[in-house]
Motif scaffolding. Structure first.
Motif, short mmCIF file in Angstrom:
data_model
loop_
_atom_site.label_atom_id
_atom_site.label_comp_id
_atom_site.label_asym_id
_atom_site.label_seq_id
_atom_site.Cartn_x
_atom_site.Cartn_y
_atom_site.Cartn_z
N LEU A 102 0.72 -1.28 0.12
CA LEU A 102 0.00 0.25 -0.25
C LEU A 102 0.76 1.38 -0.02
CD1 LEU A 102 -2.59 1.40 0.40
CD2 LEU A 102 -2.89 0.95 2.87
N PRO A 103 1.66 1.34 1.12
CA PRO A 103 2.81 2.88 0.76
C PRO A 103 3.37 2.87 -0.36
CG PRO A 103 3.40 1.75 2.99
CD PRO A 103 2.25 0.60 2.07
N GLU A 104 3.51 2.16 -1.59
CA GLU A 104 4.13 2.55 -2.59
C GLU A 104 3.55 2.77 -3.26
OE1 GLU A 104 7.00 0.07 -6.20
OE2 GLU A 104 6.24 -1.12 -3.96
N ALA A 122 -10.57 0.13 2.75
CA ALA A 122 -10.37 -0.61 4.34
C ALA A 122 -11.62 -0.93 4.94
CB ALA A 122 -9.01 -0.30 4.70
N ARG A 123 -11.45 -2.14 6.15
CA ARG A 123 -12.34 -1.45 7.60
C ARG A 123 -11.81 -1.24 8.15
NH1 ARG A 123 -13.10 -5.87 3.41
NH2 ARG A 123 -15.65 -6.44 3.31
N LYS A 124 -12.40 0.06 8.84
CA LYS A 124 -11.84 0.84 10.10
C LYS A 124 -10.94 -0.16 11.07
CE LYS A 124 -12.81 4.19 13.18
NZ LYS A 124 -13.91 5.46 13.91
N GLU A 125 -11.64 -1.00 11.77
CA GLU A 125 -11.18 -1.13 12.74
C GLU A 125 -9.83 -2.49 12.41
OE1 GLU A 125 -15.16 -0.86 13.41
OE2 GLU A 125 -14.37 -1.58 11.83
N THR A 126 -9.82 -3.20 11.20
CA THR A 126 -8.15 -4.05 11.85
C THR A 126 -7.27 -2.96 10.37
OG1 THR A 126 -9.81 -3.77 9.22
CG2 THR A 126 -10.14 -5.20 10.44
N LEU A 127 -7.64 -1.75 10.17
CA LEU A 127 -6.18 -1.06 9.37
C LEU A 127 -5.37 -0.92 10.29
CD1 LEU A 127 -4.79 -0.17 7.01
CD2 LEU A 127 -6.14 2.16 7.19
N ILE A 179 1.48 -4.52 13.09
CA ILE A 179 2.72 -5.71 12.81
C ILE A 179 2.89 -6.09 11.41
CG2 ILE A 179 0.23 -7.27 14.12
CD1 ILE A 179 -0.78 -8.77 11.65
N ASN A 180 2.28 -5.23 10.52
CA ASN A 180 3.62 -5.15 9.53
C ASN A 180 4.40 -3.31 9.71
OD1 ASN A 180 3.18 -7.17 7.29
ND2 ASN A 180 0.85 -6.34 8.20
N LYS A 181 5.11 -3.38 10.47
CA LYS A 181 5.71 -2.31 11.23
C LYS A 181 5.48 -1.12 10.00
CE LYS A 181 7.72 -5.43 13.84
NZ LYS A 181 7.16 -4.95 15.22
N MET A 182 4.43 -0.49 10.71
CA MET A 182 3.97 0.69 9.21
C MET A 182 3.37 1.47 10.22
SD MET A 182 2.69 -2.13 6.01
CE MET A 182 2.23 -1.14 4.74
N GLU A 183 3.60 1.27 11.02
CA GLU A 183 2.93 2.73 12.16
C GLU A 183 3.24 4.20 11.34
OE1 GLU A 183 5.13 0.61 13.26
OE2 GLU A 183 4.44 -0.48 14.99
N ASP A 184 4.25 4.60 11.17
CA ASP A 184 4.19 5.55 10.49
C ASP A 184 3.72 6.20 9.84
OD1 ASP A 184 6.49 6.01 12.39
OD2 ASP A 184 7.64 5.89 11.24
N PHE A 185 3.38 5.10 8.36
CA PHE A 185 2.47 5.31 7.48
C PHE A 185 0.74 6.06 7.96
CE2 PHE A 185 0.37 3.57 3.89
CZ PHE A 185 0.18 4.58 2.30
N TYR A 186 0.42 5.11 9.19
CA TYR A 186 -0.53 5.39 8.91
C TYR A 186 -1.14 6.16 9.51
CZ TYR A 186 -5.38 4.47 12.04
OH TYR A 186 -6.90 4.05 12.07
N THR A 187 0.30 7.49 10.01
CA THR A 187 -0.51 8.73 10.84
C THR A 187 -0.77 9.51 9.08
OG1 THR A 187 1.98 9.06 10.87
CG2 THR A 187 1.18 8.38 12.35
N ARG A 188 0.21 9.29 7.88
CA ARG A 188 -0.45 10.05 6.79
C ARG A 188 -0.87 9.68 6.63
NH1 ARG A 188 4.69 8.00 3.69
NH2 ARG A 188 3.85 9.54 2.15
N LEU A 189 -2.39 8.91 6.50
CA LEU A 189 -3.17 8.66 6.32
C LEU A 189 -4.40 9.46 6.67
CD1 LEU A 189 -3.44 4.57 5.96
CD2 LEU A 189 -2.80 6.53 4.05
N LEU A 247 -3.68 -5.46 23.13
CA LEU A 247 -2.35 -6.38 23.54
C LEU A 247 -1.44 -5.97 21.81
CD1 LEU A 247 -1.42 -8.63 24.44
CD2 LEU A 247 -2.52 -11.06 22.63
N LEU A 248 -2.49 -5.63 20.86
CA LEU A 248 -1.73 -5.51 19.61
C LEU A 248 -1.18 -3.56 19.45
CD1 LEU A 248 -4.30 -5.77 16.83
CD2 LEU A 248 -2.21 -6.89 16.87
N SER A 249 -2.05 -2.95 20.94
CA SER A 249 -1.79 -1.52 20.66
C SER A 249 0.19 -1.61 21.74
CB SER A 249 -2.06 -0.46 21.49
OG SER A 249 -2.86 -1.16 22.56
N GLN A 250 -0.47 -2.43 22.92
CA GLN A 250 1.40 -2.63 23.02
C GLN A 250 2.78 -3.49 22.57
OE1 GLN A 250 -0.71 -4.92 26.29
NE2 GLN A 250 -1.55 -3.07 27.39
N THR A 251 2.49 -4.54 21.95
CA THR A 251 3.27 -5.49 21.70
C THR A 251 3.60 -5.22 20.02
OG1 THR A 251 1.79 -7.36 22.03
CG2 THR A 251 3.85 -7.87 20.53
N TYR A 252 3.11 -4.08 18.89
CA TYR A 252 3.75 -3.98 17.38
C TYR A 252 3.49 -2.37 17.51
CZ TYR A 252 1.50 -9.02 17.53
OH TYR A 252 1.75 -10.15 17.91
#
Length: 253
Positions: free
Chosen positions: A159-161, A173-178, A184-194, A248-253
């Motif tokens: 997606l970033p590319e 996308a579905r809001k609750e899963t994106l 978990i794909n180490k793309m949190e920084d990209f999420y802040t750009r959306l 758990l996701l927010s704490q672990t990934y």
């Protein structure tokens, strides 16, 4: 004679598939497990609760989504988790009760549209650029017409590319899963750009277990699963179970 007339207590085994590209917080791989990859998540917890002390034992396997659906239809696998519905799936599978709801949404880079993009119909996004989605995902409940052209990508990792190189300007996308999937794909920084907007006229989208009509245990699977979902819902335990995995996701990934 009396003993032999009692019902057999032997446990039957069923196989249930989830998608191998992951669908957090509903099913994703436990990255803290070093010995063998295993799926965890909301789906897995509900399956354990539904079948853990029943006449059915179960195992969960991760497969490409198209193969997962195909093998359930054929009866090689007994059921699939986290499926939305369309006319084909209603025809081909036995459907469980809905056990969670998601919000159909569209996303774009904030830098591409500083003033935002809001449309009355999702088809109007084509006036601003091309629209991407994940290959083999069901977008019928987003309110799209069947002939809507959706540029398909294999996974969120691309997606970033796709957005930064302007191969598409929007992503469904579905809001609750994106956010969890990007995390978990180490793309949190990209999420802040959306920027994310709920799809116009779209209702919360129910998700189901799809059960094979060719499974010898189909009625038992549906009965046990539906009863447990109903019980957890009445006890107010479904939402806390989901919140547990979001945390758990927010704490672990």
């Amino acid at each position: 004679m009396l003993f032999s007339a009692l019902p057999a207590l032997a446990t039957a085994s069923v196989t249930i598939c989830v998608e191998n590209t992951e669908f957090p917080p509903f099913n994703y791989f436990d990255r803290n497990q070093s010995v063998e990859t295993r799926s965890i998540g909301y789906d897995i917890d509900i399956l354990n609760l539904a079948f853990g002390q029943s006449v059915l034992s179960h195992k969960v396997i991760a497969l490409p989504w198209n193969r997962c659906l195909k093998e359930v239809k054929q009866g090689t696998v007994d059921a699939a988790m986290s499926a939305s519905l369309n006319s084909e799936r209603r025809r081909d599978y036995l459907i469980s009760a809905p056990y969670y709801y998601l919000t159909p949404s569209y996303y774009y880079l904030k830098s591409d549209f500083p003033k935002g993009v809001e449309v009355q119909r999702l088809e109007e996004l084509n006036d601003y650029g091309s629209v991407c989605g994940i290959k083999n995902f069901n977008y019928e409940n987003f309110g799209l017409k069947p002939d809507f052209h959706l540029f398909q990508i294999r996974s969120l990792a691309h997606l970033p590319e796709m957005l930064t190189k302007k191969r598409c300007q929007f992503f469904l996308a579905r809001k609750e899963t994106l956010s969890g999937t990007l995390a978990i794909n180490k793309m949190e920084d990209f999420y802040t750009r959306l920027a994310g907007i709920t799809a116009p006229n779209a209702k919360p989208e129910p998700f189901y277990m799809l059960i094979s009509k060719n499974s010898p245990h189909k009625e038992t699977i549906k009965q046990l699963f539906d009863a447990k979902v109903d019980s957890l819902n009445k006890q107010g335990k479904l939402r806390p179970l989901l919140e547990h995995h979001l945390q758990l996701l927010s704490q672990t990934y």
